[in-house]
Design an enzyme around this catalytic site. Structure first.
Site, short mmCIF file in Angstrom:
data_model
loop_
_atom_site.label_atom_id
_atom_site.label_comp_id
_atom_site.label_asym_id
_atom_site.label_seq_id
_atom_site.Cartn_x
_atom_site.Cartn_y
_atom_site.Cartn_z
N PHE A 199 0.83 -1.20 0.00
CA PHE A 199 0.00 0.00 0.00
C PHE A 199 0.87 1.25 0.00
CE2 PHE A 199 -4.02 -1.95 1.38
CZ PHE A 199 -3.60 -3.12 2.01
N ASP A 200 0.47 2.24 -0.76
CA ASP A 200 0.98 3.59 -0.59
C ASP A 200 0.31 4.13 0.69
OD1 ASP A 200 0.19 6.75 -2.14
OD2 ASP A 200 1.98 6.21 -0.98
N GLY A 201 0.89 5.21 1.26
CA GLY A 201 0.32 5.75 2.49
C GLY A 201 -0.72 6.82 2.23
N PHE A 316 -1.25 -0.83 -4.23
CA PHE A 316 -2.23 0.25 -4.34
C PHE A 316 -1.56 1.61 -4.21
CE2 PHE A 316 -5.95 -2.36 -4.15
CZ PHE A 316 -5.64 -3.42 -3.32
#
Lengths: 367, 280
Positions: A199-201, A316
């Protein structure tokens, strides 16, 4: 008790007793029963991310609906090749198998539902393809052009993956975690036993509040702001819930002694740097009672090479720049169309057909 | 049998899909305006959807013989209500060819006398009585809102179509009662006739922009049951537009989203012995 008859379903013949007993949980040679939607982690996938339908999509775009459906029916017995979500779905099934071993009574399992705008004329080919690839997709919605939102909600969908960004955006607006999937430019071998999700943050797990500051006031102000608010948790983003359910499943494995070899592994891959803004990201996760197995702070460096090392089944991100970078090096990337970054149109990736762009009539997109 | 008949000028032929509906479903007999116009009933918008289909059929072919011909049935209606019904139908512009008022005992006879090809009601018991008497009959669904939909939605049960007479009795093993099995058999008996008629009608329109939408919902079975049902219907000349496969998931949320007008019921409700308590 009626004697069983060996007739294959799908020939237009009435259903055999054998198949019906397969649905009965007490019958010995059974397929596992599908969990109730409210207990399961429901992953809704469109037909074009589950399977490769490039040829068919082209026919639809160039020749219209009738020709497209005729083609599907004419090629009904030819299964589709796998699409970008295929390795991800297979990994979900591997996790399910392990969960069933450890918790045979539990319904906390992944449930993959085919969720598509497609017309039911294409239905038999889709079902044949699912059978061919031995996928455990028992449920589907083929809405024949009608909106998917009601059905996504009816299934308590935890994550919706589609090739159509407008449908993904619609889902996110309705509060459903969703992402637009893109095929990688080359195929990377990913694990068949351990599900890896990256995941991106900002604007994915977290809200886009900090990104707004960066865009409006620049990098220095962004650092200042993040450090000043280090202890204030960020607001949540569209995929926080999905990380949460993954965490819940991970703890079930830990409880049975599978900490080191947990079949689910999560990664935070963020442009934030460990030195400054990264702290707030980690503290936010902690405040939510969540964690990722690895947190990679790239301080603005490209994400592609790091992801190529991690080899996640899905990554993502809210920015197409990172999606493209990931796909170039073989990572299956999914775009989350949320937040301030969406004001810029995608640069190079071939997005699916948008409504009103080439179609004159009703917006019947194949999804 | 007290039958009052009023005919209006419509295309008459044997090919017409003579469809009987109950006045209790179309009008709300408990609400009236001062002038005596009745309120709209739970299935009022169904009539409008049918009229839209008829209009489109006539657009394609002026002499189209296969159209819906609506008959309104009233069981045990008082005189005052009868005239309210005539007037209300006129008021709302409902194209209803005939009105029949009869007693409760005679309604099957009324269906026979008028060669009804389809009987629709929100009352399940009435539907099963008609099916057992050999008339294609289906549930008329209560519409969630009075908003006119742009499609007439006809829904079939995949479980009903896919299972054969041989496998039906074994449904008892899955916990269905005798009454449910009987209803299932009744639903199965007339379905082919109805499916072929509706299939014929559906073929008059293209894949997109059709005023008639055929929906398949498989509640208990999984994807192979759905595939069998799709192929069976195709064999009968009926092509499905939307298909949903629940594999045991609750049906209400999906049905609420689909919003069908006509539902060919499979009788398998309130299944005992599973964790699905209540309406399924």
């Amino acid at each position: 008790m009626n004697p069983s008859r060996q007739r294959s379903a799908g020939q237009g013949d009435p259903l055999s007793l054998e198949k019906m007993k397969a649905a009965d949980p007490l019958s010995p040679a059974r397929k596992p029963k599908s969990p109730k939607p409210e207990n399961a982690i429901t992953i809704a996938v469109s037909s074009r991310v589950l399977f490769n339908m490039d040829v068919e999509q082209q026919i639809f775009e160039q020749k219209g609906m009738e020709e497209y459906l005729k083609y599907q029916v004419d090629h009904e017995t030819e299964p589709f090749a796998p699409g970008p979500a295929f390795p991800f779905i297979k990994a979900l099934e591997a996790v399910n198998a392990q969960l069933r071993d450890l918790y045979p009574e539990s319904e906390e399992l992944f449930d993959v539902v085919l969720m598509t705008n497609n017309h039911a004329h294409a239905g038999i080919r889709l079902i044949n393809s699912i059978n061919h690839h031995k996928l455990f997709v028992e449920r589907f919605c083929m809405t024949g052009g009608n909106s998917l939102i009601g059905y996504l909600k009816a299934y308590h969908t935890n994550l919706y993956l589609s090739a159509d960004s407008s449908k993904v955006r619609e889902a996110i607006d309705e509060g459903i975690a969703a992402a637009t999937m893109f095929s990688p430019e080359k195929v990377t071998q990913v694990s068949e036993t351990q599900l890896r999700v990256a995941f991106d943050g900002d604007a994915v797990l977290f809200s886009d509040e900090s990104e707004r500051i960066y865009k409006a006031q620049g990098l220095d102000k962004f650092f200042e702001h993040e450090q000043a608010h280090e202890n204030k948790p960020l607001d949540h983003g569209p995929l926080k819930g999905f990380l949460e359910v993954l965490g819940k499943l991970q703890r079930k494995f830990y409880a049975k002694g599978h900490r080191i070899d947990c079949p689910i592994r999560t990664y935070l891959v963020t442009a934030r740097s460990a030195a400054s803004a990264g702290s707030r990201a980690l503290k936010t996760l902690r405040a939510w009672g969540l964690e990722t197995d690895e947190a990679l702070f790239l301080a603005g460096a490209p994400k592609g090479p790091m992801l190529a090392k991690i080899k996640p089944h899905i990554f993502f991100d809210d920015q197409m720049f990172h999606i493209e970078g990931a796909a170039e090096l073989g990572t299956v990337a999914a775009h989350v169309p949320y937040g301030i970054a969406q004001k810029q149109p995608p640069k190079r990736m071939k997005d699916s057909v948008e409504p009103n762009s080439t179609q004159k009539g009703p917006q019947l997109l194949i999804n | 049998m007290d039958t009052e008949v009023r005919k209006t000028a419509i295309v008459k032929s044997d090919a017409m899909l003579v469809t009987a509906v109950s006045c209790y479903d179309i009008f709300d007999l408990h609400t009236q305006t001062e002038s005596g116009t009745l309120g709209k009933g739970a299935a009022f918008t169904f009539i409008k959807a049918v009229q839209a289909v008829n209009k489109r059929l006539a657009m394609h072919n002026e002499k189209e013989a296969l159209q819906f011909e609506l008959i309104l049935l009233g069981k045990d209606c008082e005189e005052q209500i009868k005239s309210n019904i005539f007037d209300s139908a006129k008021h709302y512009g409902l194209e209803i060819g005939r009105f029949y008022f009869c007693s409760r005992e005679d309604f099957i006879e009324t269906l026979k006398a008028n060669k009804v090809k389809l009987f629709l009601s929100t009352d399940r018991d009435d539907v099963y009585s008609a099916l057992k008497a050999g008339f294609p009959a289906a549930l008329l669904c209560q519409q969630v809102s009075q908003q006119i939909q742009d499609q007439l939605k006809v829904l079939f049960s995949g479980d009903l179509i896919a299972h054969s007479e041989d496998t039906i009795d074994s449904l008892k093993d899955l916990g269905f009662s005798d009454v449910q099995i009987q209803n299932f058999k009744a639903g199965k008996s007339c379905i082919r006739e109805f499916a072929m008629l509706i299939g014929e009608m559906r073929k008059r329109f293209g894949c997109e922009d059709s005023p008639l939408h055929i929906i398949l919902v498989t509640v208990w079975g999984s994807r192979d049951v759905s595939a069998t049902a799709l192929k069976t219907l195709r064999g009968w000349g009926l092509y499905v537009d939307e298909a949903y496969c629940l594999a045991g998931a609750p049906r209400s949320p999906v049905l609420t989203t689909v919003q069908p007008h006509i539902l060919w019921d499979d009788g398998l409700h309130f299944m005992k012995g599973t964790s699905h308590g209540g309406e399924q």
